[in-house]
Design a protein around this motif. Structure first.
Motif, PDB file in Angstrom:
ATOM      1  N   SER A  11       0.829  -1.211   0.000  1.00  0.00           N
ATOM      2  CA  SER A  11       0.000   0.000   0.000  1.00  0.00           C
ATOM      3  C   SER A  11       0.861   1.258   0.000  1.00  0.00           C
ATOM      4  CB  SER A  11      -0.972  -0.006   1.176  1.00  0.00           C
ATOM      5  OG  SER A  11      -0.278  -0.117   2.388  1.00  0.00           O
ATOM      6  N   THR A  12       2.099   1.150   0.473  1.00  0.00           N
ATOM      7  CA  THR A  12       3.003   2.302   0.482  1.00  0.00           C
ATOM      8  C   THR A  12       3.414   2.727  -0.925  1.00  0.00           C
ATOM      9  OG1 THR A  12       4.885   0.806   0.775  1.00  0.00           O
ATOM     10  CG2 THR A  12       3.938   1.789   2.773  1.00  0.00           C
ATOM     11  N   GLU A  13       3.221   1.872  -1.909  1.00  0.00           N
ATOM     12  CA  GLU A  13       3.596   2.185  -3.292  1.00  0.00           C
ATOM     13  C   GLU A  13       2.458   2.820  -4.089  1.00  0.00           C
ATOM     14  OE1 GLU A  13       6.469   2.176  -4.537  1.00  0.00           O
ATOM     15  OE2 GLU A  13       7.615   0.883  -3.195  1.00  0.00           O
ATOM     16  N   LEU A  14       1.270   2.918  -3.495  1.00  0.00           N
ATOM     17  CA  LEU A  14       0.118   3.416  -4.243  1.00  0.00           C
ATOM     18  C   LEU A  14       0.369   4.799  -4.829  1.00  0.00           C
ATOM     19  CD1 LEU A  14      -2.767   3.038  -5.255  1.00  0.00           C
ATOM     20  CD2 LEU A  14      -3.557   4.081  -3.121  1.00  0.00           C
ATOM     21  N   GLY A  15       0.908   5.715  -4.054  1.00  0.00           N
ATOM     22  CA  GLY A  15       1.161   7.065  -4.559  1.00  0.00           C
ATOM     23  C   GLY A  15       2.073   7.062  -5.768  1.00  0.00           C
ATOM     24  N   THR A  16       3.093   6.242  -5.734  1.00  0.00           N
ATOM     25  CA  THR A  16       4.029   6.160  -6.859  1.00  0.00           C
ATOM     26  C   THR A  16       3.330   5.615  -8.093  1.00  0.00           C
ATOM     27  OG1 THR A  16       5.811   5.770  -5.281  1.00  0.00           O
ATOM     28  CG2 THR A  16       6.264   5.258  -7.586  1.00  0.00           C
ATOM     29  N   VAL A  17       2.520   4.580  -7.923  1.00  0.00           N
ATOM     30  CA  VAL A  17       1.803   3.996  -9.061  1.00  0.00           C
ATOM     31  C   VAL A  17       0.824   5.013  -9.639  1.00  0.00           C
ATOM     32  CG1 VAL A  17       0.271   2.140  -9.829  1.00  0.00           C
ATOM     33  CG2 VAL A  17       2.017   1.662  -8.112  1.00  0.00           C
ATOM     34  N   VAL A  18       0.057   5.649  -8.778  1.00  0.00           N
ATOM     35  CA  VAL A  18      -0.945   6.618  -9.238  1.00  0.00           C
ATOM     36  C   VAL A  18      -0.266   7.766  -9.972  1.00  0.00           C
ATOM     37  CG1 VAL A  18      -2.623   8.329  -8.432  1.00  0.00           C
ATOM     38  CG2 VAL A  18      -2.673   6.015  -7.506  1.00  0.00           C
ATOM     39  N   ARG A  19       0.825   8.263  -9.426  1.00  0.00           N
ATOM     40  CA  ARG A  19       1.511   9.382 -10.069  1.00  0.00           C
ATOM     41  C   ARG A  19       2.231   8.947 -11.346  1.00  0.00           C
ATOM     42  NH1 ARG A  19       2.060  10.850  -4.261  1.00  0.00           N
ATOM     43  NH2 ARG A  19       0.585  12.557  -4.016  1.00  0.00           N
ATOM     44  N   SER A  20       2.622   7.674 -11.428  1.00  0.00           N
ATOM     45  CA  SER A  20       3.223   7.184 -12.669  1.00  0.00           C
ATOM     46  C   SER A  20       2.210   7.175 -13.808  1.00  0.00           C
ATOM     47  CB  SER A  20       3.810   5.784 -12.469  1.00  0.00           C
ATOM     48  OG  SER A  20       2.804   4.787 -12.480  1.00  0.00           O
ATOM     49  N   LEU A  21       0.938   7.205 -13.464  1.00  0.00           N
ATOM     50  CA  LEU A  21      -0.129   7.261 -14.459  1.00  0.00           C
ATOM     51  C   LEU A  21      -0.442   8.694 -14.885  1.00  0.00           C
ATOM     52  CD1 LEU A  21      -2.384   4.595 -12.744  1.00  0.00           C
ATOM     53  CD2 LEU A  21      -1.281   4.356 -14.993  1.00  0.00           C
ATOM     54  N   GLY A  22       0.329   9.646 -14.352  1.00  0.00           N
ATOM     55  CA  GLY A  22       0.141  11.037 -14.718  1.00  0.00           C
ATOM     56  C   GLY A  22      -0.897  11.756 -13.882  1.00  0.00           C
ATOM     57  N   LEU A  23      -1.352  11.136 -12.816  1.00  0.00           N
ATOM     58  CA  LEU A  23      -2.343  11.755 -11.946  1.00  0.00           C
ATOM     59  C   LEU A  23      -1.636  12.471 -10.810  1.00  0.00           C
ATOM     60  CD1 LEU A  23      -4.889   8.802 -11.847  1.00  0.00           C
ATOM     61  CD2 LEU A  23      -4.809  10.738 -13.418  1.00  0.00           C
ATOM     62  N   VAL A  24      -2.253  13.522 -10.294  1.00  0.00           N
ATOM     63  CA  VAL A  24      -1.609  14.320  -9.258  1.00  0.00           C
ATOM     64  C   VAL A  24      -2.556  14.592  -8.082  1.00  0.00           C
ATOM     65  CG1 VAL A  24       0.184  15.394 -10.684  1.00  0.00           C
ATOM     66  CG2 VAL A  24      -2.097  16.375 -10.651  1.00  0.00           C
ATOM     67  N   PRO A  25      -2.969  13.538  -7.391  1.00  0.00           N
ATOM     68  CA  PRO A  25      -3.818  13.769  -6.215  1.00  0.00           C
ATOM     69  C   PRO A  25      -2.992  14.326  -5.064  1.00  0.00           C
ATOM     70  CG  PRO A  25      -3.236  11.460  -6.344  1.00  0.00           C
ATOM     71  CD  PRO A  25      -2.694  12.120  -7.597  1.00  0.00           C
ATOM     72  N   THR A  26      -3.659  15.044  -4.169  1.00  0.00           N
ATOM     73  CA  THR A  26      -2.999  15.497  -2.949  1.00  0.00           C
ATOM     74  C   THR A  26      -2.804  14.274  -2.051  1.00  0.00           C
ATOM     75  OG1 THR A  26      -5.071  15.880  -1.764  1.00  0.00           O
ATOM     76  CG2 THR A  26      -4.183  17.734  -3.073  1.00  0.00           C
ATOM     77  N   GLU A  27      -2.057  14.441  -0.986  1.00  0.00           N
ATOM     78  CA  GLU A  27      -1.878  13.329  -0.046  1.00  0.00           C
ATOM     79  C   GLU A  27      -3.214  12.916   0.566  1.00  0.00           C
ATOM     80  OE1 GLU A  27       0.777  11.313   0.622  1.00  0.00           O
ATOM     81  OE2 GLU A  27       1.654  12.379  -1.060  1.00  0.00           O
ATOM     82  N   GLY A  28      -4.076  13.883   0.853  1.00  0.00           N
ATOM     83  CA  GLY A  28      -5.398  13.567   1.394  1.00  0.00           C
ATOM     84  C   GLY A  28      -6.236  12.771   0.404  1.00  0.00           C
ATOM     85  N   GLU A  29      -6.205  13.181  -0.862  1.00  0.00           N
ATOM     86  CA  GLU A  29      -6.944  12.446  -1.898  1.00  0.00           C
ATOM     87  C   GLU A  29      -6.367  11.057  -2.086  1.00  0.00           C
ATOM     88  OE1 GLU A  29      -8.360  16.259  -4.614  1.00  0.00           O
ATOM     89  OE2 GLU A  29      -6.346  15.427  -4.893  1.00  0.00           O
ATOM     90  N   LEU A  30      -5.046  10.945  -1.973  1.00  0.00           N
ATOM     91  CA  LEU A  30      -4.396   9.638  -2.081  1.00  0.00           C
ATOM     92  C   LEU A  30      -4.848   8.720  -0.950  1.00  0.00           C
ATOM     93  CD1 LEU A  30      -2.429   8.184  -3.911  1.00  0.00           C
ATOM     94  CD2 LEU A  30      -0.582   8.994  -2.461  1.00  0.00           C
ATOM     95  N   GLN A  31      -4.993   9.264   0.239  1.00  0.00           N
ATOM     96  CA  GLN A  31      -5.490   8.460   1.366  1.00  0.00           C
ATOM     97  C   GLN A  31      -6.929   8.006   1.125  1.00  0.00           C
ATOM     98  OE1 GLN A  31      -3.696   7.188   3.897  1.00  0.00           O
ATOM     99  NE2 GLN A  31      -2.022   8.091   2.721  1.00  0.00           N
ATOM    100  N   ASP A  32      -7.739   8.853   0.489  1.00  0.00           N
ATOM    101  CA  ASP A  32      -9.113   8.464   0.137  1.00  0.00           C
ATOM    102  C   ASP A  32      -9.099   7.308  -0.860  1.00  0.00           C
ATOM    103  OD1 ASP A  32     -10.052  10.489   1.789  1.00  0.00           O
ATOM    104  OD2 ASP A  32     -10.469  11.876   0.120  1.00  0.00           O
ATOM    105  N   ILE A  33      -8.224   7.389  -1.854  1.00  0.00           N
ATOM    106  CA  ILE A  33      -8.100   6.312  -2.841  1.00  0.00           C
ATOM    107  C   ILE A  33      -7.666   5.032  -2.146  1.00  0.00           C
ATOM    108  CG2 ILE A  33      -6.832   5.510  -4.872  1.00  0.00           C
ATOM    109  CD1 ILE A  33      -6.524   8.507  -5.664  1.00  0.00           C
ATOM    110  N   LEU A  34      -6.682   5.142  -1.268  1.00  0.00           N
ATOM    111  CA  LEU A  34      -6.184   3.983  -0.533  1.00  0.00           C
ATOM    112  C   LEU A  34      -7.293   3.341   0.293  1.00  0.00           C
ATOM    113  CD1 LEU A  34      -3.845   2.159   0.306  1.00  0.00           C
ATOM    114  CD2 LEU A  34      -3.269   3.826   2.066  1.00  0.00           C
TER     115      LEU A  34
END
Length: 184
Positions: free
Chosen positions: A56-79
């Motif tokens: 789960s710690t890699e989710l931000g890297t994967v999401v951002r590798s897709l060209g998406l730019v969520p905030t940390e709060g939005e990333l936690q919502d996705i998680l």
């Protein structure tokens, strides 16, 4: 009365007893398949054990590798949407695909266009030098808004430095490294 399609996107014509294709549905299905393929490829880069899970710690890297730019709060919502209560330390491919496919389809967390980023840099460049110093970057990125930690800042600076001169590249050149082309 609206015609209905079957699972293959085919509209039966009861009058002429011929089968008509639904090009809109077929196009949507092709786009969906392309998104699933793109998501699976990004996920698999981080699936080190080839067991259809990533930490789960890699989710931000994967999401951002897709060209998406969520905030940390939005990333936690996705998680939280993807988390499995039985194993919160990892994300399963199926949950990832379900959540991320909707996010990509809805075009959420998209980055800004190059022209808008350029205008922002021009505003920050008070002396109109065409570049921003490392100290200025540090102030903006580590003290304003959602601040970067030291590791994030150093990662960012590897992009900001000109490879040949080891100086901050002009922001017009730098922007090329920030903008992610839309693959959809």
């Amino acid at each position: 009365m609206a015609a209905t399609t079957d699972e293959a996107g085919v509209v039966p014509d009861p009058v002429n007893r011929v089968t008509l294709r639904d090009p809109i549905r077929e196009s949507e299905e092709r786009a969906n398949q392309a998104r699933i393929k793109r998501l699976t490829e990004a996920f698999n880069v981080f699936d080190q054990e080839s067991n259809n899970t990533i930490p789960s710690t890699e989710l931000g890297t994967v999401v951002r590798s897709l060209g998406l730019v969520p905030t940390e709060g939005e990333l936690q919502d996705i998680l939280s949407e993807m988390s499995d209560d039985s194993n919160p330390e990892s994300i399963h491919l199926e949950r990832f695909l379900n959540v991320m496919n909707v996010i990509l389809k809805d075009r959420r967390y998209q980055g800004e266009p190059e022209s808008k980023i350029l205008r922002a840099f021009q505003v920050l460049d008070a002396e109109n030098n065409g570049f921003i110093t490392e100290e200025e970057f540090r102030n903006y990125l580590c003290k304003e808004g959602e601040p970067f930690n030291d590791e994030e800042f150093q990662d960012f600076m590897t992009i900001a430095l000109d490879d040949e001169s080891d100086r901050i590249c002009t922001y017009k050149d730098f922007i090329q490294n920030l903008v992610v082309e839309d693959n959809d």
